[in-house]
Design a protein around this motif. Structure first.
Motif, PDB file in Angstrom:
ATOM      1  N   LEU A  26       8.900  50.224  65.482  1.00  9.76           N
ATOM      2  CA  LEU A  26       8.204  50.269  66.776  1.00  9.76           C
ATOM      3  C   LEU A  26       8.744  51.416  67.630  1.00  9.76           C
ATOM      4  O   LEU A  26       7.977  52.158  68.246  1.00  9.76           O
ATOM      5  CB  LEU A  26       8.373  48.937  67.510  1.00  9.76           C
ATOM      6  N   LEU A  27      10.069  51.553  67.639  1.00 10.14           N
ATOM      7  CA  LEU A  27      10.685  52.634  68.411  1.00 10.14           C
ATOM      8  C   LEU A  27      10.203  53.989  67.906  1.00 10.14           C
ATOM      9  O   LEU A  27       9.862  54.884  68.683  1.00 10.14           O
ATOM     10  CB  LEU A  27      12.214  52.572  68.281  1.00 10.14           C
ATOM     11  N   PHE A  28      10.178  54.105  66.590  1.00 14.86           N
ATOM     12  CA  PHE A  28       9.756  55.364  65.980  1.00 14.86           C
ATOM     13  C   PHE A  28       8.321  55.688  66.376  1.00 14.86           C
ATOM     14  O   PHE A  28       8.005  56.804  66.788  1.00 14.86           O
ATOM     15  CB  PHE A  28       9.891  55.269  64.454  1.00 14.86           C
ATOM     16  N   MET A 279      20.293  53.704  67.057  1.00 14.23           N
ATOM     17  CA  MET A 279      21.217  54.402  67.960  1.00 14.23           C
ATOM     18  C   MET A 279      20.865  55.881  68.053  1.00 14.23           C
ATOM     19  O   MET A 279      20.789  56.462  69.140  1.00 14.23           O
ATOM     20  CB  MET A 279      22.664  54.277  67.445  1.00 14.23           C
ATOM     21  N   GLY A 280      20.654  56.530  66.876  1.00 14.98           N
ATOM     22  CA  GLY A 280      20.366  57.958  66.842  1.00 14.98           C
ATOM     23  C   GLY A 280      19.041  58.283  67.491  1.00 14.98           C
ATOM     24  O   GLY A 280      18.905  59.257  68.232  1.00 14.98           O
ATOM     25  N   LEU A 281      18.068  57.408  67.226  1.00 15.91           N
ATOM     26  CA  LEU A 281      16.720  57.647  67.729  1.00 15.91           C
ATOM     27  C   LEU A 281      16.689  57.596  69.254  1.00 15.91           C
ATOM     28  O   LEU A 281      16.090  58.461  69.908  1.00 15.91           O
ATOM     29  CB  LEU A 281      15.829  56.540  67.154  1.00 15.91           C
ATOM     30  N   VAL A 282      17.353  56.609  69.800  1.00 18.26           N
ATOM     31  CA  VAL A 282      17.357  56.459  71.255  1.00 18.26           C
ATOM     32  C   VAL A 282      18.054  57.656  71.908  1.00 18.26           C
ATOM     33  O   VAL A 282      17.569  58.243  72.879  1.00 18.26           O
ATOM     34  CB  VAL A 282      18.052  55.137  71.646  1.00 18.26           C
ATOM     35  N   GLN A 283      19.192  58.035  71.312  1.00 20.14           N
ATOM     36  CA  GLN A 283      19.938  59.187  71.807  1.00 20.14           C
ATOM     37  C   GLN A 283      19.054  60.437  71.795  1.00 20.14           C
ATOM     38  O   GLN A 283      18.961  61.190  72.774  1.00 20.14           O
ATOM     39  CB  GLN A 283      21.148  59.399  70.887  1.00 20.14           C
ATOM     40  N   ASN A 284      18.383  60.630  70.654  1.00 24.32           N
ATOM     41  CA  ASN A 284      17.537  61.793  70.467  1.00 24.32           C
ATOM     42  C   ASN A 284      16.389  61.820  71.472  1.00 24.32           C
ATOM     43  O   ASN A 284      16.122  62.844  72.106  1.00 24.32           O
ATOM     44  CB  ASN A 284      17.009  61.765  69.016  1.00 24.32           C
ATOM     45  N   ALA A 285      15.752  60.668  71.635  1.00 25.24           N
ATOM     46  CA  ALA A 285      14.621  60.598  72.564  1.00 25.24           C
ATOM     47  C   ALA A 285      15.091  60.891  73.991  1.00 25.24           C
ATOM     48  O   ALA A 285      14.408  61.594  74.749  1.00 25.24           O
ATOM     49  CB  ALA A 285      13.973  59.222  72.483  1.00 25.24           C
ATOM     50  N   GLN A 296      22.762  58.369  79.898  1.00 27.11           N
ATOM     51  CA  GLN A 296      22.646  57.973  78.498  1.00 27.11           C
ATOM     52  C   GLN A 296      23.689  56.914  78.132  1.00 27.11           C
ATOM     53  O   GLN A 296      23.414  56.010  77.359  1.00 27.11           O
ATOM     54  CB  GLN A 296      22.795  59.190  77.587  1.00 27.11           C
ATOM     55  N   TYR A 297      24.888  57.067  78.719  1.00 30.08           N
ATOM     56  CA  TYR A 297      25.920  56.053  78.482  1.00 30.08           C
ATOM     57  C   TYR A 297      25.418  54.682  78.914  1.00 30.08           C
ATOM     58  O   TYR A 297      25.544  53.690  78.205  1.00 30.08           O
ATOM     59  CB  TYR A 297      27.199  56.375  79.267  1.00 30.08           C
ATOM     60  N   ILE A 303      21.315  48.904  75.615  1.00 33.30           N
ATOM     61  CA  ILE A 303      20.684  48.619  74.322  1.00 33.30           C
ATOM     62  C   ILE A 303      21.539  47.658  73.507  1.00 33.30           C
ATOM     63  O   ILE A 303      21.031  46.700  72.916  1.00 33.30           O
ATOM     64  CB  ILE A 303      20.470  49.923  73.528  1.00 33.30           C
ATOM     65  N   LEU A 304      22.845  47.892  73.530  1.00 32.31           N
ATOM     66  CA  LEU A 304      23.740  47.016  72.778  1.00 32.31           C
ATOM     67  C   LEU A 304      23.657  45.584  73.297  1.00 32.31           C
ATOM     68  O   LEU A 304      23.490  44.632  72.543  1.00 32.31           O
ATOM     69  CB  LEU A 304      25.179  47.535  72.876  1.00 32.31           C
ATOM     70  N   LEU A 305      23.721  45.449  74.624  1.00 27.65           N
ATOM     71  CA  LEU A 305      23.610  44.111  75.219  1.00 27.65           C
ATOM     72  C   LEU A 305      22.282  43.475  74.855  1.00 27.65           C
ATOM     73  O   LEU A 305      22.219  42.290  74.514  1.00 27.65           O
ATOM     74  CB  LEU A 305      23.733  44.204  76.742  1.00 27.65           C
ATOM     75  N   GLY A 306      21.227  44.289  74.919  1.00 35.22           N
ATOM     76  CA  GLY A 306      19.891  43.784  74.596  1.00 35.22           C
ATOM     77  C   GLY A 306      19.832  43.261  73.171  1.00 35.22           C
ATOM     78  O   GLY A 306      19.277  42.198  72.907  1.00 35.22           O
ATOM     79  N   ALA A 307      20.453  44.019  72.247  1.00 34.39           N
ATOM     80  CA  ALA A 307      20.424  43.610  70.843  1.00 34.39           C
ATOM     81  C   ALA A 307      21.148  42.283  70.649  1.00 34.39           C
ATOM     82  O   ALA A 307      20.682  41.403  69.927  1.00 34.39           O
ATOM     83  CB  ALA A 307      21.077  44.678  69.975  1.00 34.39           C
ATOM     84  N   VAL A 308      22.276  42.142  71.319  1.00 34.06           N
ATOM     85  CA  VAL A 308      23.038  40.903  71.185  1.00 34.06           C
ATOM     86  C   VAL A 308      22.256  39.737  71.776  1.00 34.06           C
ATOM     87  O   VAL A 308      22.235  38.633  71.240  1.00 34.06           O
ATOM     88  CB  VAL A 308      24.413  41.053  71.860  1.00 34.06           C
TER      89      VAL A 308
END
Lengths: 317, 499
Positions: A26-28, A279-285, A296-297, A303-308
């Motif tokens: 979906l992100l892609f 992780m890479g995709l979000v950074q890149n976008a 970005q930090y 994102i990490l909190l969201g995933a958990v």
């Protein structure tokens, strides 16, 4: 105090096996549609290169976490291996000697971590927090605090080469995924690592060589981090003592995104790969959207909190 | 007859592939002790978890004092005056008794902890259970029985009117059990409603006023009074079939050179221990809690490194201090604490079964043989009658008896020569027990040496060819089956002062 295990629902099981792949897809899709210049060969190649280091180190971190431990020293090992490799190459003129020195030192650091954690029973957080600082210091000492430029052309030519249009570091990362995915799923070693993370005492009584497996995992972790450090040095044409600070947290984040349980016993290579790519995709976008690095930090943490949270939620459904 | 203080109203609980409870209804009166009985997987644990707020039922509800309720959390259950005392106690070992008793509701003076009030309230609560425990003692230092008393006092301190016990005596000595019964009767006389889950028939007749039997998640019968209800009738309603001889004892041929233990010494033993078990023999170890039986077994199986002595299996010396070495020599161990040392709860049943034996089933010396893994798990599940939705179900979701069968399956996947079972039927219902006894006999009949440790005297006497009694870290006596009467064995097990 043990919480009762709730029976997983069908949705939870589907989510478990394919959830992160779905999020990645979906992100892609979203980035392709809404972020300018995202879906170009140059950008995707850059994205893949950007996650190469995290990807390699995540392979062994997955094992560490699966067995109920973690390793904070990986960022320092990446930097130290690059610096040491570069220094030895310059001194001897031999790429092989430099690479061997870097890999051996990485494995040795991992071995020491493993012996402290598994044999002496020192907490993994404390042990690797200490080695993280020691090894970072060693990197500065070896390089005198400066980047060590590599004078052997063949080495950085290799770091910047490509096969079938895909950069060599990306191939190497893919190779790591394949190798460690196989190790996790196809060998007793992988199953034993998961068993140790699930219940160390039960695994020990069932004849699993707990100490040995943990030492091997940490040694592999050091070896792979050193390998990643060499590849990074080849790409940057120098060994930099300052590089990869905070890498350990990014790697652990990627693993957690990939559904690896921090208390051990659960790990899937497919989901870890998805975690790394997310992780890479979000950074890149964010880079393409010109979001300033300070923000970005914040975004990465969210994102990490969201995933958990997603992971938690799925246990209720 | 008074109205029930607690009523279970058509409770149904579904897990994927399993209906753990199916429309269960019965009432528990205030001022009575109500036994809840049933085989493994009958639904007792699920019922307790619904009562404590850990699970929400798929359908149905609880009725407390006329009010229909479903607890969303354990906090809600506590607030409504319901406390469940589990086998694994929910206490903090690092804190003092007083701190544990008032955990979560410490008395304060302004922003500070009011230590004097904490101590005073703790002392009052400890008096409720009549136990002589210092409120300042570190909880982890207390024996298990006293920790249980602390847990009960804690529940009373929270105003619990309904107290459920989940097999509270499974790790208590006879004396401690009597103390606990005293407290339970005392609670009953003060009007509390008590739900008492147990597998021990004696306890039901000794302490309970009423009894409910569950089977396969369904309500079978509720006896409002136990007068005139025979033991056989209760057992029959639990298993749904007549159990003639649950121990299935048959004499077997023995052959020499099974297990030989010489001068084994280590922590928990006051003197070196020597004994031998023939091939095909079943040797029982009996003793009170703390007699050193489990410690001996841990030394025997390599879980703890011995200080001296040797263990031989079929004449070959076993390297001490390594379960792995012992397993390779065919000496396997089922530990007492299934949850902590036996199962790997977050892995599947198949993973738990194949954990050990898979090392000898590799392809090219490295790769797992997925075909073998599947086939072995399926075969063992069928052979032992492990009840699970599939081999991929997490083992932590199974009932205790089925977990134990899966652990046995782990070892039956190996070429075993000696099997050491430490309390193999603890917390397991009669039906599953009888299956496990049959299995033990089959093993012995096939020439395996079996060592079985048990705190249940009838079990040891019923199954063993020979009994060794331990007392306070020493071997106290040894009886062949013919002379092992309950009186003689128990007498040997009791400390000299108490006998």
């Amino acid at each position: 105090m043990s919480k009762p295990l709730a029976a997983p629902s069908t949705f939870a099981r589907v989510w478990e096996s394919a959830g992160m792949l779905l999020v990645l897809a979906l992100l892609f899709l979203g980035c392709s549609l809404f972020v300018e210049n995202f879906l170009t060969v140059t950008n995707l190649r850059g994205l893949a290169l950007a996650v190469a280091t995290i990807g390699m180190v995540a392979c062994t971190m997955m094992f560490c976490l699966a067995a109920g431990d973690f390793d904070l020293s990986v960022g320092s090992v990446v930097a130290f291996a690059g610096v040491l490799g570069a220094t030895v190459m310059n001194a001897t003129g031999s790429v092989l000697a430099g690479a061997l020195a870097a890999l051996a030192s990485g494995a040795l650091i991992g071995l020491v971590n493993g012996v402290f954690v598994a044999r002496l029973g020192i907490n993994a957080l404390i042990t690797t927090l200490a080695s993280m600082q020691i090894v970072r210091g060693l990197g500065f000492i070896v390089s005198d605090g400066r980047a060590v430029g590599i004078r052997t052309d063949a080495f950085f030519a290799f770091g910047n080469s490509a096969l079938l249009g895909i950069p060599t570091p990306v191939w190497l990362t893919a190779g790591c995924f394949l190798l460690f995915g196989g190790l996790l799923n196809l060998t007793v070693f992988g199953r034993n690592a998961l068993a140790i993370g699930g219940n160390k005492e039960a695994a020990h009584l069932a004849g699993v060589p707990v100490t040995r497996i943990k030492v091997v995992i940490f040694t592999l972790q050091g070896l792979v981090a050193a390998f990643a450090g060499l590849v990074l040095a080849a790409r940057m044409t120098s060994g930099q003592p300052n590089t990869s600070q905070g890498l350990e947290l990014e790697v652990i984040s990627a693993c957690v995104l990939g559904g690896v349980s921090l208390s051990g016993g659960v790990a899937r290579i497919g989901a870890v790969i998805a975690g790394v790519l997310i992780m890479g995709l979000v950074q890149n976008a964010m880079n393409l959207l010109n979001i300033p690095p300070f923000y970005q930090y914040v975004a990465r943490g969210c994102i990490l909190l969201g995933a958990v949270m997603l992971d938690r939620l799925k246990q209720r459904i | 007859m008074t109205a029930p203080a607690l009523t279970f109203d058509s409770l149904t609980m579904e897990f994927p592939g399993v209906r753990a409870l199916d429309g269960v209804s019965f009432g528990v009166r205030g001022g009575s002790v109500h036994a809840l009985m049933g085989e493994n997987g009958a639904g007792k644990s699920t019922l307790l978890k619904i009562l404590s707020g850990a699970y929400r039922p798929t359908a149905g509800a609880l009725r407390l004092g006329g009010e229909s309720k479903v607890f969303a959390s354990t906090a809600e259950a506590l607030a409504a005056g319901v406390a469940v005392i589990y086998q694994e106690l929910h206490l903090v070992p690092e804190m003092t008794v007083a701190e544990n008793l008032l955990l979560g509701r410490y008395p304060r003076r302004g922003l500070l902890l009011n230590r004097a009030a904490l101590r005073a309230e703790a002392t009052r609560l400890l008096q409720l259970v009549g136990e002589d425990i210092s409120p300042d003692a570190r909880l982890g230092r207390l024996p298990l029985a006293q920790r249980q008393m602390v847990e009960i006092a804690k529940a009373l301190g929270r105003g619990a009117k309904i107290v459920a016990f989940d097999e509270p005596t499974s790790s208590l000595s006879a004396k401690e059990t009597q103390r606990l019964f005293g407290i339970i009767r005392d609670l009953r006389d003060r009007g509390h409603a008590i739900l008492y889950v147990t597998h021990r028939m004696d306890e039901v007749y000794e302490t309970c006023d009423a009894a409910t039997v569950l089977r396969d998640g369904r309500h079978v019968v509720t006896h409002e009074s136990l007068a005139g209800v025979t033991r056989d009738a209760l057992v029959k309603s639990m298993v749904g079939r007549e159990l003639t001889n649950i121990y299935n004892y048959r004499p077997r041929a023995h052959a020499p050179d099974g297990l030989a233990v010489r001068g084994l010494a280590g922590p928990g033993l006051k003197a070196p221990v020597s004994f031998a078990v023939a091939r095909g023999e079943i040797l029982g170890f009996f003793g009170l809690v703390g007699a050193g039986r489990s410690e001996l077994m841990r030394l025997l199986c390599g879980a703890v490194a011995p200080e001296a002595g040797e263990v031989r299996v079929h004449g070959a010396l076993v390297a001490g201090g390594s379960p792995r070495a012992a397993i390779r020599d065919g000496l396997v161990f089922c530990p007492e604490d299934r949850k902590k040392e036996g199962i790997i709860g977050i892995r599947s049943v198949a993973e738990n079964i194949n954990l050990s034996a898979r090392r000898s089933q590799l392809r090219a010396g490295v790769f797992l043989d997925h075909g073998w893994e599947k086939a072995n798990a399926a075969a063992q599940i069928a052979r032992l009658g492990v009840r699970c939705a599939s081999a991929d179900t997490l083992i932590g979701l199974l009932s205790g008896g089925n977990q134990q069968k899966a652990i046995l399956a782990r070892w039956l996947s190996e070429q075993v020569r000696v099997v050491v079972l430490d309390e193999p039927t603890r917390g397991i219902d009669i039906g599953a027990k009888s299956e496990i006894y049959a299995l033990i006999h089959d093993l012995a009949a096939a020439g395996t040496s079996v060592v079985i440790v048990s705190s249940e005297l009838p079990e040891v006497l019923g199954i063993a060819d020979r009994v060794i009694v331990m007392r306070e870290g020493l071997v106290a006596a040894e009886f062949p089956r013919a002379t092992a009467t309950p009186e003689a064995v128990l007498h040997a097990a009791l400390p000299a002062a108490a006998a």
